[in-house]
Scaffold this active site. Structure first.
Site, PDB file in Angstrom:
ATOM      1  N   LYS A  16     -32.404 -59.805  65.381  1.00  0.00           N
ATOM      2  CA  LYS A  16     -32.544 -58.915  66.550  1.00  0.00           C
ATOM      3  C   LYS A  16     -33.883 -59.148  67.256  1.00  0.00           C
ATOM      4  CE  LYS A  16     -31.999 -54.967  64.301  1.00  0.00           C
ATOM      5  NZ  LYS A  16     -31.925 -55.447  62.904  1.00  0.00           N
ATOM      6  N   ARG A  91     -30.639 -45.731  64.469  1.00  0.00           N
ATOM      7  CA  ARG A  91     -30.321 -46.154  63.102  1.00  0.00           C
ATOM      8  C   ARG A  91     -29.312 -45.221  62.447  1.00  0.00           C
ATOM      9  NH1 ARG A  91     -34.355 -50.126  62.606  1.00  0.00           N
ATOM     10  NH2 ARG A  91     -34.870 -50.563  60.457  1.00  0.00           N
ATOM     11  N   ARG A 130     -39.104 -64.821  55.528  1.00  0.00           N
ATOM     12  CA  ARG A 130     -39.588 -64.517  56.882  1.00  0.00           C
ATOM     13  C   ARG A 130     -41.109 -64.361  56.906  1.00  0.00           C
ATOM     14  NH1 ARG A 130     -37.075 -59.586  60.268  1.00  0.00           N
ATOM     15  NH2 ARG A 130     -37.980 -58.236  58.689  1.00  0.00           N
ATOM     16  N   ARG A 164     -44.116 -59.367  55.869  1.00  0.00           N
ATOM     17  CA  ARG A 164     -44.087 -57.914  56.025  1.00  0.00           C
ATOM     18  C   ARG A 164     -44.026 -57.239  54.659  1.00  0.00           C
ATOM     19  NH1 ARG A 164     -39.597 -56.241  60.421  1.00  0.00           N
ATOM     20  NH2 ARG A 164     -39.217 -54.707  58.789  1.00  0.00           N
ATOM     21  N   ARG A 175     -33.027 -51.655  51.976  1.00  0.00           N
ATOM     22  CA  ARG A 175     -32.833 -51.602  53.426  1.00  0.00           C
ATOM     23  C   ARG A 175     -31.381 -51.920  53.798  1.00  0.00           C
ATOM     24  NH1 ARG A 175     -37.153 -55.719  54.974  1.00  0.00           N
ATOM     25  NH2 ARG A 175     -36.539 -55.422  57.148  1.00  0.00           N
TER      26      ARG A 175
HETATM   27  P1  AMP Z   1     -37.472 -52.720  61.297  1.00  0.00           P
HETATM   28  O1  AMP Z   1     -38.679 -53.459  61.714  1.00  0.00           O
HETATM   29  O2  AMP Z   1     -36.566 -52.340  62.447  1.00  0.00           O
HETATM   30  O3  AMP Z   1     -36.713 -53.392  60.180  1.00  0.00           O
HETATM   31  O4  AMP Z   1     -37.976 -51.311  60.712  1.00  0.00           O
HETATM   32  C1  AMP Z   1     -38.821 -51.248  59.585  1.00  0.00           C
HETATM   33  C2  AMP Z   1     -38.800 -49.858  58.984  1.00  0.00           C
HETATM   34  O5  AMP Z   1     -39.252 -48.897  59.957  1.00  0.00           O
HETATM   35  C3  AMP Z   1     -37.426 -49.350  58.578  1.00  0.00           C
HETATM   36  O6  AMP Z   1     -37.043 -49.802  57.286  1.00  0.00           O
HETATM   37  C4  AMP Z   1     -37.622 -47.840  58.636  1.00  0.00           C
HETATM   38  O7  AMP Z   1     -38.362 -47.367  57.519  1.00  0.00           O
HETATM   39  C5  AMP Z   1     -38.514 -47.692  59.853  1.00  0.00           C
HETATM   40  N1  AMP Z   1     -37.719 -47.516  61.096  1.00  0.00           N
HETATM   41  C6  AMP Z   1     -37.647 -48.368  62.166  1.00  0.00           C
HETATM   42  N2  AMP Z   1     -36.839 -47.878  63.120  1.00  0.00           N
HETATM   43  C7  AMP Z   1     -36.359 -46.702  62.648  1.00  0.00           C
HETATM   44  C8  AMP Z   1     -35.475 -45.700  63.146  1.00  0.00           C
HETATM   45  N3  AMP Z   1     -34.870 -45.849  64.341  1.00  0.00           N
HETATM   46  N4  AMP Z   1     -35.236 -44.604  62.388  1.00  0.00           N
HETATM   47  C9  AMP Z   1     -35.823 -44.452  61.193  1.00  0.00           C
HETATM   48  N5  AMP Z   1     -36.651 -45.346  60.636  1.00  0.00           N
HETATM   49  C10 AMP Z   1     -36.931 -46.459  61.350  1.00  0.00           C
END
Ligand code: AMP
Length: 225
Positions: A16, A91, A130, A164, A175
Site C-alpha cells: 500500500k 481499519r 522490509r 520498523r 498484525r
Molecule cells: P501501518 O503502518 O499502517 O502498518 O500501521 C502500524 C500500526 O499503527 C498498526 O499496527 C496499528 O497499531 C497502528 N495504526 C495505524 N493505522 C491505524 C488505524 N487506522 N487504526 C488503529 N491503529 C492504527
C-alpha cells in the site's frame, strides 16, 4: 478537476505504501498514512504518541479515539481537499462509518476502495525483509526483493535504512490476525457500497502500479461526466 478520494485496503505488507507513493505523484493526491503519522508522533514523544506506542509495538490497533480526530483533521487540510489516498485507515467498520460521516459533513464522498490482495505467507516474507528510510518512510526497500544500491542506505536521499519496530515475525503474525479479524470485513463493506476494486498484489510492483493507474485514470474520467 473532480477530486479522487481513495482508500487503499489490504493486509500489512501488500504494498500500500509503495503504491501510494507512486499514485501520489501520478494524480497529485495527498498520501495519508495513519501508521506514518502515528510513528512520527511516537518519535516526537507527544501525548498521542505515548498513548499509541504500546498498541503499535504489540501489533494491535490503537483505540479509535486516539486516531479518529487526527485523521479527520488531516483530510480537511488544504493539500487533501483536492483528493487523498488513505493508507492504513479505516481499519475497522466503526472507522469506516466515521470516515463516511466526516466526508458527508463537507459534501464529499469516497471515489473507490482499492483492495491489494496478497496471501499471508508471502506477507511474512516481505515484512521481515522490509527496510524503510529514517528520513522518509515512503522510501521502502526489501533486503532480497528490492535491495538499495548500497546496503543500509536509501537510494533516494542517502539516509539510513531501518527495520520498523513492528516488523518482527511475532508482531507480524499478530498484525495479520488483527487484519483478518477487524480490517478484512471492510472488503464486504465497500463491496456493498459498490466502491470496491481488487488488485493482485503478488504481481511485480510496476505491474500493480500500472493496473492501479489505469483504474484511477478511468475513475477520474467517470467523475468528470
Ligand atoms: P501501518 O503502518 O499502517 O502498518 O500501521 C502500524 C500500526 O499503527 C498498526 O499496527 C496499528 O497499531 C497502528 N495504526 C495505524 N493505522 C491505524 C488505524 N487506522 N487504526 C488503529 N491503529 C492504527
Amino acid at each position: 478537476m473532480p477530486e479522487l478520494n481513495l482508500i487503499l485496503l489490504g493486509p500489512p505488507g501488500a504494498g500500500k505504501g509503495t503504491q501510494a507513493e507512486r499514485l501520489q505523484v501520478d494524480f497529485g493526491l495527498a498520501h495519508v498514512s495513519t501508521g506514518d503519522m502515528l510513528r512520527s508522533q511516537v518519535a516526537d514523544g507527544t501525548e498521542l504518541g505515548r498513548r499509541a506506542k504500546d498498541y503499535m509495538d504489540k501489533g494491535d490497533l490503537v483505540p479509535d479515539e486516539v486516531i479518529v480526530d487526527m485523521l479527520t483533521e488531516r483530510i480537511e487540510a488544504a493539500d487533501a481537499r483536492e483528493g487523498f489516498l488513505l493508507d492504513g485507515f479505516p481499519r475497522n467498520e466503526s472507522q469506516a462509518d466515521t470516515l463516511d460521516a466526516a466526508l458527508g459533513r463537507h459534501g464529499r464522498r469516497l471515489s473507490a476502495a482499492l483492495m491489494i490482495a496478497v496471501p499471508d505467507e508471502e506477507l511474512v516474507r516481505r515484512l521481515t525483509g522490509r527496510r524503510v528510510c529514517v528520513k522518509n518512510p515512503s522510501h521502502i526497500y526489501h533486503v532480497e526483493f528490492d535491495p538499495p544500491k548500497h546496503e543500509g542506505v536509501c537510494d533516494q536521499d542517502g539516509a539510513r535504512l531501518i527495520q520498523r519496530d513492528d516488523d518482527s515475525e511475532e508482531t507480524i503474525r499478530r498484525r495479520l490476525e488483527v487484519y483478518h479479524g477487524q480490517t478484512a470485513p471492510l472488503i464486504a463493506y465497500y463491496e456493498r457500497a459498490g466502491l470496491l476494486r481488487r488488485f493482485d498484489g503478488t504481481r511485480p510492483p510496476d505491474e500493480v502500479h500500472r493496473h492501479l493507474r489505469a483504474t484511477l485514470a478511468t475513475l477520474r474520467l467517470e467523475e468528470q461526466i
